[in-house]
Design an enzyme around this catalytic site. Structure first.
Site, PDB file in Angstrom:
ATOM      1  N   ARG A   1       2.010   0.645  10.261  1.00 48.07           N
ATOM      2  CA  ARG A   1       1.572   1.003   9.057  1.00 48.07           C
ATOM      3  C   ARG A   1       2.761   0.957   7.939  1.00 48.07           C
ATOM      4  O   ARG A   1       3.543   1.884   7.923  1.00 48.07           O
ATOM      5  CB  ARG A   1       0.802   2.526   9.004  1.00 48.07           C
TER       6      ARG A   1
ATOM      7  N   GLU B   1      -6.582  -1.933  15.151  1.00 45.33           N
ATOM      8  CA  GLU B   1      -7.184  -2.567  14.264  1.00 45.33           C
ATOM      9  C   GLU B   1      -6.332  -3.894  13.971  1.00 45.33           C
ATOM     10  O   GLU B   1      -5.107  -3.371  13.493  1.00 45.33           O
ATOM     11  CB  GLU B   1      -7.412  -1.877  13.043  1.00 45.33           C
TER      12      GLU B   1
ATOM     13  N   ARG C   1       0.684  -1.160  -0.079  1.00 45.73           N
ATOM     14  CA  ARG C   1       0.007  -0.076   0.190  1.00 45.73           C
ATOM     15  C   ARG C   1       0.899   1.240  -0.151  1.00 45.73           C
ATOM     16  O   ARG C   1       1.788   1.517   0.825  1.00 45.73           O
ATOM     17  CB  ARG C   1      -0.853  -0.073   1.285  1.00 45.73           C
TER      18      ARG C   1
ATOM     19  N   SER D   1     -10.176  -6.785   9.614  1.00 42.35           N
ATOM     20  CA  SER D   1     -11.359  -5.869   9.143  1.00 42.35           C
ATOM     21  C   SER D   1     -12.085  -6.973   8.358  1.00 42.35           C
ATOM     22  O   SER D   1     -11.898  -7.502   7.109  1.00 42.35           O
ATOM     23  CB  SER D   1     -10.882  -4.810   8.199  1.00 42.35           C
TER      24      SER D   1
ATOM     25  N   ARG E   1       0.810  -6.950  12.148  1.00 41.67           N
ATOM     26  CA  ARG E   1       0.450  -6.492  13.145  1.00 41.67           C
ATOM     27  C   ARG E   1       0.073  -7.531  14.667  1.00 41.67           C
ATOM     28  O   ARG E   1       0.115  -7.039  15.644  1.00 41.67           O
ATOM     29  CB  ARG E   1      -1.311  -5.866  13.313  1.00 41.67           C
TER      30      ARG E   1
END
Length: 427
Positions: A277, A349, A262, A352, A391
């Site tokens: 991130r 998070e 990303r 998801s 994560r």
RNA sequence: GGAGAGAUGGCUGAGUGGUCGAAAGCGCUCCCCUGCUAAGGGAGUAAGGGUUAAAAGCCCUUCGAGGGUUCGAAUCCCUCUCUCUCCGCCA
């Protein structure tokens, strides 16, 4: 994509629904274009019908050996009129499609109102955050203590938002991935799948990343370009693009481990510390392809599969239902699973899970054959992280840290660590 | 990278400018017949779209993809993609 029929018939209602997301759909403009499309399409098709009929009779006349000159004369200007109508229709249809591809999915009625993550609704909690008798470190400091997490090395290679891991820490991430794949395949009934990490634009149109979110993607310079997948959802879900799945093969449940890429354009300054991130991270992804009637039950099931991973790892978490403003483009309902991070004293998070109903299926022409009618119907697509490995690694580091900065290996991962029971300091 | 062959409906496979969405076979569905039975007969069997409140009906599109020629293209021309075989190279 929202059903164009629904858009035509209930544009105002759709606009109202999308307004919950803070999205402005100009129903009047759409309907005006749609009106023109209708008359143009009728015109173009009847011209074409006329041409087909004429051509047929020319063929028959010729077969009888008659003079076809007068017939040819009669259709003289037909071609030009048809070409003209076709061109205008094509232009209009592409305008309509542009609008349609830019509309997010309609939200389920149960999705709470709200604009951002502050308005998300907590659904449940599992586990209790551990009390530490010492000051809990975050994963960056823990990585420094063990000497196994190297951001300088990563920066040298690739710049910011990358990480290099060494030794048992690198192995721990691999262990997490293996563990998750094993649980999902052997306990949850998923089919393990290996997929390309680089895809063409069509796949990204299918799942909804394109055309709107191109800036979030890494793109190659080939012509036509390739894109690095931002999630395995893209590869897995598009496997059923342009196909009709037989009822006996439903539901389809797929799991894949892939790296995800990303660009994180627009998130400058967010989570710059550590590896929360990253431009590249590992994730185990779950995808369900189900009949439309089953998709909300499937969402609960899929979410429970992701939760099972955290439960086996004994990581405290909570499940939140995303509010209207925070729910992603393609989803009608999304549950986020947030894992407890002692280093941040916060839930963050880690998964998801979304029900995309027929939104992606319509873009992909992904259908299944309903045995009751014998007819193909759009299937429903769901996806969820099961879970994000990078994560999860952070969560294990921070939740299993000990006073001296060493990290205990969770019980569930011991079989994957080759006898290692903890990651010591100063490796 | 080089040489050759190919891409047609769920499958096999015909079709080289006209009534072809497409023969035939297989498969599948329904019906009929039959008690010498792993048989026979008949009918049906693609997807997408438009029109419609919806259906029926009617119409349009689709023979790998995109352009072109033509009144008319599965059939002719151009470009591309993919598959297979052989050679080279490589993990």
């Amino acid at each position: 994509m929202i059903d164009p029929k629904l858009l035509r018939q209930s544009a105002a209602d759709v606009a109202k629904g999308l307004a919950r997301r803070g999205f402005k759909f100009d129903a009047d403009t759409y309907l005006a274009l749609e009106d023109k499309r209708k008359s143009l399409q009728v015109e173009a098709e009847s011209l074409r019908s006329e041409r087909n009929t004429s051509s047929k009779s020319i063929g028959m006349a010729k077969a009888r050996g008659e003079d076809i000159e007068p017939l040819l004369k009669a259709v003289n200007d037909l071609g030009e009129r048809l070409e003209n109508a076709d061109a205008r229709l094509k232009e209009l249809q592409s305008q309509l499609l542009d609008i349609e591809l830019g509309l997010p999915n309609l939200l389920h009625a149960d999705v709470p109102d709200g604009v951002d993550e502050a308005d998300n609704a907590e659904v449940r909690r599992w586990g209790t955050p551990a009390e530490f008798s010492f000051k809990a470190l975050d994963h960056v400091d823990l990585g420094g203590a063990s000497g196994l997490l190297d951001f300088d090395g990563a920066a040298k290679l690739s710049g910011s938002r990358f990480a290099v891991m060494h030794g048992p820490l690198a192995r721990l991430q691999r262990a997490l991935i293996q563990f998750m794949l094993d649980v999902h395949t052997s306990e949850h009934g998923y089919r393990e799948t290996y997929v390309p990490y680089i895809v063409q634009a069509d796949a990204l149109y299918g799942t909804g990343q394109l055309p709107k979110f191109e800036a979030d993607l890494f793109k190659t310079q080939d012509d036509p370009p390739f894109y690095l997948i931002p999630t395995a959802e893209v590869s897995l879900t598009n496997l059923v693009r342009d196909s009709i799945v037989e009822a006996k093969d439903m539901p389809v449940r797929l799991v894949a481990h892939t790296p995800c890429f990303r660009s994180e354009a627009g998130s400058y300054g967010r989570d710059t510390r550590g590896m929360i991130r990253q431009h590249q991270f590992e994730k185990v992804e779950l995808v369900h392809l189900v009949p439309g009637s089953d998709s909300f039950a499937a969402l609960e099931l899929l979410t429970s599969h992701a939760e099972a991973i955290l439960q086996k790892l004994e990581l405290p978490y909570r499940v939140v239902k995303l509010c209207a403003g925070d729910t992603g483009f393609a989803a009608t309902t999304t549950y986020d699973i947030e894992v407890w991070l002692p280093g941040q004293s916060a839930y963050r998070e880690i998964s998801s899970c979304s029900n995309c109903t027929d939104f992606q299926a319509r873009r992909m022409q992904a259908r299944w054959r309903n045995p009751e009618t014998g007819k193909p119907e759009l299937l429903h697509t769901l996806n969820g992280s099961g879970v994000a490995a990078g994560r999860a690694l952070i969560a294990v580091m921070e939740n299993y840290q000990q006073a001296d900065g060493s990290i205990r290996i969770p019980q569930a991962l011991l079989p994957y660590m080759g006898g290692l029971t903890e990651i010591a300091v100063n490796n």
